[in-house]
Design a protein around this motif. Structure first.
Motif, PDB file in Angstrom:
ATOM      1  N   THR A 144       0.845  -1.199   0.000  1.00 26.23           N
ATOM      2  CA  THR A 144       0.000   0.000   0.000  1.00 26.23           C
ATOM      3  C   THR A 144       0.876   1.242   0.000  1.00 26.23           C
ATOM      4  OG1 THR A 144      -0.112  -0.094   2.410  1.00 26.23           O
ATOM      5  CG2 THR A 144      -1.880  -1.180   1.175  1.00 26.23           C
ATOM      6  N   ASN A 145       0.275   2.362  -0.414  1.00 28.73           N
ATOM      7  CA  ASN A 145       0.936   3.656  -0.543  1.00 28.73           C
ATOM      8  C   ASN A 145       1.966   3.673  -1.677  1.00 28.73           C
ATOM      9  OD1 ASN A 145      -0.511   4.863   1.586  1.00 28.73           O
ATOM     10  ND2 ASN A 145       0.914   3.983   3.095  1.00 28.73           N
ATOM     11  N   THR A 146       1.943   2.622  -2.522  1.00 26.88           N
ATOM     12  CA  THR A 146       2.810   2.641  -3.704  1.00 26.88           C
ATOM     13  C   THR A 146       2.241   3.624  -4.722  1.00 26.88           C
ATOM     14  OG1 THR A 146       3.453   0.331  -3.368  1.00 26.88           O
ATOM     15  CG2 THR A 146       3.784   1.252  -5.573  1.00 26.88           C
ATOM     16  N   ARG A 147       3.129   4.409  -5.293  1.00 25.76           N
ATOM     17  CA  ARG A 147       2.719   5.434  -6.249  1.00 25.76           C
ATOM     18  C   ARG A 147       2.933   4.934  -7.676  1.00 25.76           C
ATOM     19  NH1 ARG A 147       2.291  10.778  -4.445  1.00 25.76           N
ATOM     20  NH2 ARG A 147       2.531  11.006  -2.204  1.00 25.76           N
ATOM     21  N   PHE A 148       1.967   5.275  -8.521  1.00 28.62           N
ATOM     22  CA  PHE A 148       2.046   4.966  -9.944  1.00 28.62           C
ATOM     23  C   PHE A 148       1.860   6.287 -10.700  1.00 28.62           C
ATOM     24  CE2 PHE A 148       1.980   0.488  -9.332  1.00 28.62           C
ATOM     25  CZ  PHE A 148       1.214   0.286  -8.194  1.00 28.62           C
ATOM     26  N   PRO A 149       2.965   6.865 -11.178  1.00 30.14           N
ATOM     27  CA  PRO A 149       2.853   8.151 -11.881  1.00 30.14           C
ATOM     28  C   PRO A 149       1.984   8.008 -13.132  1.00 30.14           C
ATOM     29  CG  PRO A 149       5.121   7.676 -11.293  1.00 30.14           C
ATOM     30  CD  PRO A 149       4.355   6.431 -11.050  1.00 30.14           C
ATOM     31  N   LEU A 150       1.083   8.965 -13.275  1.00 20.76           N
ATOM     32  CA  LEU A 150       0.208   8.987 -14.447  1.00 20.76           C
ATOM     33  C   LEU A 150       0.624  10.133 -15.355  1.00 20.76           C
ATOM     34  CD1 LEU A 150      -3.289   8.432 -12.738  1.00 20.76           C
ATOM     35  CD2 LEU A 150      -1.795   6.721 -13.792  1.00 20.76           C
ATOM     36  N   GLU A 151       0.373   9.981 -16.613  1.00 23.86           N
ATOM     37  CA  GLU A 151       0.709  11.029 -17.560  1.00 23.86           C
ATOM     38  C   GLU A 151      -0.236  12.214 -17.370  1.00 23.86           C
ATOM     39  OE1 GLU A 151       0.993  11.714 -22.392  1.00 23.86           O
ATOM     40  OE2 GLU A 151       1.116   9.688 -21.545  1.00 23.86           O
ATOM     41  N   ASN A 173      -9.762   1.033  -3.912  1.00 24.31           N
ATOM     42  CA  ASN A 173      -8.346   0.662  -3.801  1.00 24.31           C
ATOM     43  C   ASN A 173      -7.384   1.806  -4.107  1.00 24.31           C
ATOM     44  OD1 ASN A 173      -9.879  -1.986  -4.767  1.00 24.31           O
ATOM     45  ND2 ASN A 173      -8.060  -2.624  -3.635  1.00 24.31           N
ATOM     46  N   PHE A 174      -7.790   2.784  -4.889  1.00 27.79           N
ATOM     47  CA  PHE A 174      -6.852   3.799  -5.341  1.00 27.79           C
ATOM     48  C   PHE A 174      -7.364   5.190  -4.994  1.00 27.79           C
ATOM     49  CE2 PHE A 174      -4.122   1.052  -7.736  1.00 27.79           C
ATOM     50  CZ  PHE A 174      -4.945   0.003  -8.126  1.00 27.79           C
ATOM     51  N   ARG A 175      -6.381   6.115  -4.856  1.00 29.27           N
ATOM     52  CA  ARG A 175      -6.668   7.530  -4.691  1.00 29.27           C
ATOM     53  C   ARG A 175      -5.638   8.316  -5.504  1.00 29.27           C
ATOM     54  NH1 ARG A 175      -3.084  10.201  -1.374  1.00 29.27           N
ATOM     55  NH2 ARG A 175      -1.748   8.860  -0.065  1.00 29.27           N
ATOM     56  N   LEU A 176      -5.899   9.604  -5.678  1.00 29.05           N
ATOM     57  CA  LEU A 176      -4.998  10.460  -6.424  1.00 29.05           C
ATOM     58  C   LEU A 176      -4.187  11.333  -5.480  1.00 29.05           C
ATOM     59  CD1 LEU A 176      -7.087  11.756  -9.462  1.00 29.05           C
ATOM     60  CD2 LEU A 176      -5.312  10.004  -9.444  1.00 29.05           C
ATOM     61  N   ASP A 177      -2.934  11.585  -5.897  1.00 29.35           N
ATOM     62  CA  ASP A 177      -2.098  12.538  -5.183  1.00 29.35           C
ATOM     63  C   ASP A 177      -1.567  13.527  -6.207  1.00 29.35           C
ATOM     64  OD1 ASP A 177       1.006  12.399  -3.244  1.00 29.35           O
ATOM     65  OD2 ASP A 177      -0.582  13.921  -3.402  1.00 29.35           O
ATOM     66  N   VAL A 178      -2.040  14.784  -6.128  1.00 26.61           N
ATOM     67  CA  VAL A 178      -1.676  15.807  -7.096  1.00 26.61           C
ATOM     68  C   VAL A 178      -0.598  16.680  -6.484  1.00 26.61           C
ATOM     69  CG1 VAL A 178      -2.489  17.701  -8.536  1.00 26.61           C
ATOM     70  CG2 VAL A 178      -4.014  15.779  -8.042  1.00 26.61           C
ATOM     71  N   GLN A 179       0.496  16.863  -7.244  1.00 28.15           N
ATOM     72  CA  GLN A 179       1.619  17.672  -6.773  1.00 28.15           C
ATOM     73  C   GLN A 179       1.989  18.692  -7.841  1.00 28.15           C
ATOM     74  OE1 GLN A 179       4.806  15.019  -5.817  1.00 28.15           O
ATOM     75  NE2 GLN A 179       3.773  14.125  -4.032  1.00 28.15           N
ATOM     76  N   LYS A 186       1.098  20.747 -12.731  1.00 25.35           N
ATOM     77  CA  LYS A 186       0.453  19.752 -11.882  1.00 25.35           C
ATOM     78  C   LYS A 186       0.811  18.353 -12.376  1.00 25.35           C
ATOM     79  CE  LYS A 186      -1.926  22.880  -9.531  1.00 25.35           C
ATOM     80  NZ  LYS A 186      -1.707  23.142  -8.100  1.00 25.35           N
ATOM     81  N   TYR A 187       1.288  17.534 -11.451  1.00 22.06           N
ATOM     82  CA  TYR A 187       1.557  16.131 -11.754  1.00 22.06           C
ATOM     83  C   TYR A 187       0.707  15.277 -10.823  1.00 22.06           C
ATOM     84  CZ  TYR A 187       5.575  17.848 -14.336  1.00 22.06           C
ATOM     85  OH  TYR A 187       6.382  18.494 -15.225  1.00 22.06           O
ATOM     86  N   VAL A 188       0.252  14.165 -11.352  1.00 22.95           N
ATOM     87  CA  VAL A 188      -0.681  13.334 -10.597  1.00 22.95           C
ATOM     88  C   VAL A 188      -0.106  11.933 -10.485  1.00 22.95           C
ATOM     89  CG1 VAL A 188      -1.988  12.786 -12.691  1.00 22.95           C
ATOM     90  CG2 VAL A 188      -3.071  12.501 -10.465  1.00 22.95           C
TER      91      VAL A 188
END
Length: 808
Positions: A144-151, A173-179, A186-188
């Protein structure tokens, strides 16, 4: 045509303004993009505080710095209108602020008014993703808490009109983290909140929405397809987290920019890595191509240093299990340098002796470059594996000097390539090749091809025979390399070397001077000297070993029985022997060596070939079968021994074998053989014919006596016809005691007939004889006995079937 004329007229006025003093005024306006043609921008008369009609009176001209005329000036009213619809994204891209510069030229007095129009962005572009759907493959055991960078989505607008947030469709199961990065982009990332279980849910269908901040608000969506995989526990790892490369501008399409490499410790499909761009603008995809399998980045579009000095791109490596790794590639664009340095030879020594001292100057040259600044600074180089080095003497002059000893035998000629390179941003170089010849000195002695020569010659050779040849090589040239050969004085096997061989001084051929005998000398050594023609001459020596090869020139010789002995060899064999009985062992030797001395035995001739055999390798004579009463008492064997040479040589030996009951003295005396055994077979045959005639005559007399006795005697009796063998052998009792004094009831007789031939010897044990009493002669002694007589012909002896004759 009118617009073109006005533009040319305005440029002409600007040129005049540049030649004289001009009053410049600057005004600023802001204008939203996408305004329709004819929209009012501002009133220039009011902003410049000019009177009505003054623009027309002073012949006002609007000149734009861009290729297009985006604005139109009404000189009567002073209004500035939009002449053509403006798209800020097409005009300036992501550059902020987006400024359009124009000038108004006024006459009487001459005055230039600069107009700076800031094109403001409006929310006229929706966020867009590069694909309609994204496919992700995620192993089920990912924590858990593994990040999968999205385009990220791309929005051509700026500021608040650009992308402000991302949302994800509801799931468990999943959530978004926007930075946001330092530039505000903005990268998600897709973050795993709950562990995956492929057995419960193998696929997910999620919707990612990008939302901008404009009014009205615009959105862009993409479908995310997630496949849950089994057991892929190694992420691809790039060999470098960041690649920095430099690329020349105007590089042709297909030029290799860089190659990224990621490694995955898994196996099979989980280790298969595919590469792709990640979070890059569309212009990156249009300028560069990333090979999906090899990771090679090549030029795809035109590279212009004036437009962009560097490119930053993110590369994603995805393995067969859906895990990915990331790296950055920074490409720096270099400006072109279009003038190569020029090399001018001032002086050169084309021929240099190989013993030249170090630091001797071979060539002097200068280097010039027509460029300026860093591009005009040059440096020179040559190959590092040469015995020469470059020394700078100032003012772009260089000397080519010797830095290590020269050796003509290793390298006789050097083609030295001088490379001159400038220090521009895109280095150019030029090459000049000079040839330096190395002259020879006599510094190398002759060297033989091998450290020791071995030659072979057959014995009994003819004198003057060529044995072999030696060869030495001198690495020098011409007279220094001329080699002569000679024998070194000395002894070889106790005699002077010159008495065995001679050598041709020019060819190195060795000749044997006399016939050699292997049995006397098996090998000898001589030393050969090779001298060159230099001054002073150099020489070297080598040992030549000459080995004599054996020929089959010696016949085998019997040691037992001793060959050429005057006395025959006799062996006694008991009559009661069984098959395989060892009678004797023959021993022979051969003076040759090797296979020429390998001996084999064979039975050449025998009285009875079926009775005895001989071992081919060991020479052991053994019985093949037990002796019988029908076998003769004396067996004569002729043994042949043969060596293994080509052609083979042979020797023979004669062996007499006597069969007796025992080995006591009476039998040994009977077994003595006279010297008549060496008589020829022709004489023996004659004697046998005489004996046969005598026996026939006696037999005829016996028949006549028998008939007479039958006629005149009334009583019958058995009469044994007794053949007579001349000479008669004495009767010997079995026990060696007279029968009248012994205890035996019967008398035994032995007949031993010994002759000189191998087929006429007879030793026989006969059955006991019954006494015969004469009816007509009462004086016949009762001790008188008749012994049976055996008579054999030569044909019977050779056939091995002697006949026994007994009269009743």
């Amino acid at each position: 045509m009118e617009d073109s004329f006005r533009i040319r007229k305005g440029l002409y006025l600007l040129f005049l303004f540049s030649l004289s003093g001009v009053v410049c005024v600057s005004i600023h306006y802001s204008l939203p993009e996408e305004k329709k043609s004819g929209s009012l921008v501002a009133n220039v008369l009011k902003d410049l505080k000019l009177g009505p009609g003054e623009l027309s009176a002073r012949r006002a001209q609007l000149v734009s710095k861009s290729n297009k005329q985006y604005f139109q000036l009404d000189t009567r009213s002073g209004n500035l209108f939009v002449n053509e619809k403006i798209d800020r994204e097409a005009l300036c891209g992501q550059t902020d602020p987006c400024l359009l510069l124009s000038k108004i030229a006024l006459d009487n007095p001459l005055e230039i008014i600069s107009i700076e129009l800031n094109i403001e962005d409006v929310n006229d572009n929706s966020p867009k993703f590069s694909k309609t759907e994204f496919n992700l493959e995620i192993p089920e055991h990912v924590p858990t808490n593994t990040r999968f960078p999205l385009e990220s989505a791309q929005d051509a607008d700026l500021g608040e009109n650009s992308i402000q947030n991302y949302t994800l469709s509801p799931n468990g199961n999943f959530r978004l983290d926007v930075q946001s990065d330092e530039l505000g982009s903005k990268y998600v990332d897709l973050v795993l909140e709950k562990p995956l279980d492929r057995e419960k849910e193998a696929q997910f269908r999620l919707t990612l929405t990008a939302v901008d901040g404009g009014v009205p608000q615009r959105t862009g969506t993409v479908q995310i397809n997630i496949n849950v995989l089994d057991n892929n526990d190694n992420f691809p790892q790039f060999t470098q987290p960041e690649y920095k490369v430099k690329l020349k501008e105007n590089s042709p399409r297909g030029t290799l920019v860089s190659k990224v490499e990621a490694r995955d410790l898994d196996f099979g499909s989980n280790a298969h890595i595919s590469y792709s761009f990640h979070r890059v603008p569309e212009k990156i995809s249009s300028l560069f191509h990333l090979h999906e399998s090899t990771g090679e980045i090549t030029v795809w579009g035109p590279i212009d240093y004036e437009k962009e000095t560097s490119y930053n791109m993110n590369i994603k490596a995805t393995d067969g299990g859906g895990l990915s790794g990331h790296c950055k590639v920074l490409v720096e664009i270099e400006d072109e340098n279009d003038n190569a340095p020029e090399i001018s030879i001032i002086s050169i020594s084309s021929t240099v002796k190989e013993n030249s001292p170090l630091d001797k100057v071979v060539a002097l040259f200068s280097v010039t470059d027509q460029d300026f600044g860093e591009n005009s600074k040059t440096f020179c180089s040559i190959d590092t594996n040469l015995p020469f080095v470059l020394k700078a003497t100032g003012s772009n002059n260089y000397q080519l000097v010797i830095q290590s000893p020269l050796d003509r035998e290793k390298v006789s000629e050097y083609n030295i390539t001088i490379t001159a390179t400038d220090q521009g941003s895109s280095r150019l170089s030029s090459r000049r090749t000079i040839t330096v010849l190395i002259s020879d000195i006599n510094d190398n002695p002759p060297v033989f091809e091998t450290s020791k020569y071995e030659m072979q010659v057959w014995e009994n050779n003819i004198p003057g025979l060529l044995v072999g040849s030696v060869h030495a090589v001198d690495l020098d040239v011409e007279q220094n390399a001329k080699v002569t050969y000679s024998l070194v004085p000395g002894n070889a096997s106790g005699a002077p070397a010159a008495s065995y061989v001679s050598i041709n001084s020019e060819t190195g051929n060795l000749y044997v001077l006399r016939s050699l005998d292997y049995e006397q000398i098996k090998e000898f050594q001589v030393r050969v000297r090779a001298s060159d023609g230099g001054s002073p001459p150099l020489s070297s020596e080598v040992v030549v070993r000459v080995m004599i090869q054996d020929e089959n020139d010696n016949a085998p010789f019997f040691l037992y029985p001793l060959q050429n002995s005057s006395s025959p060899c006799n062996e006694l064999v008991p009559k009661a022997v069984e098959a395989g009985y060892l009678v004797t062992k023959l021993v022979a030797v051969d003076g040759d060596s090797g296979q020429n001395s390998w001996l084999s035995y064979e039975l050449l001739k025998a009285t009875d070939p079926s009775l005895f055999s001989i071992g081919a390798q060991n020479g052991e004579v053994k019985t093949r079968r037990p002796l019988t009463e029908r076998d003769t008492n004396k067996q004569r064997l002729i043994i042949l021994v043969r060596d293994n040479g080509h052609p083979p040589q042979t020797s023979t030996a004669t062996l007499n074998i006597l069969s007796v009951d025992g080995f006591s003295d009476p039998y040994l005396n009977i077994a003595s053989v006279s010297h008549e055994a060496s008589e020829e077979d022709g004489s023996l045959t004659m004697y046998l014919v005489i004996c046969l005639a005598a026996v026939s005559f006696v037999f005829l007399i016996c028949i006549i006596v028998f008939v007479v006795n039958k006629m005149y005697k009334k009583e019958s009796s058995f009469i044994t016809a007794l053949p007579q063998f001349p000479p008669a052998l004495p009767e010997i009792p079995e026990t060696g005691v007279d029968s009248q004094s012994g205890s035996l009831s019967r008398t035994y007789h032995y007949d031993v007939c010994l002759t000189g031939g191998s087929l006429s010897s007879d030793f026989r044990f006969l059955r006991p004889l019954i006494p015969v009493f004469s009816m007509g002669d009462p004086n016949i002694s009762e001790n008188h006995r008749f012994s049976s007589v055996s008579q054999e012909t030569p044909e019977q002896v050779e056939g091995g079937k002697p006949r026994e004759q007994v009269s009743n």
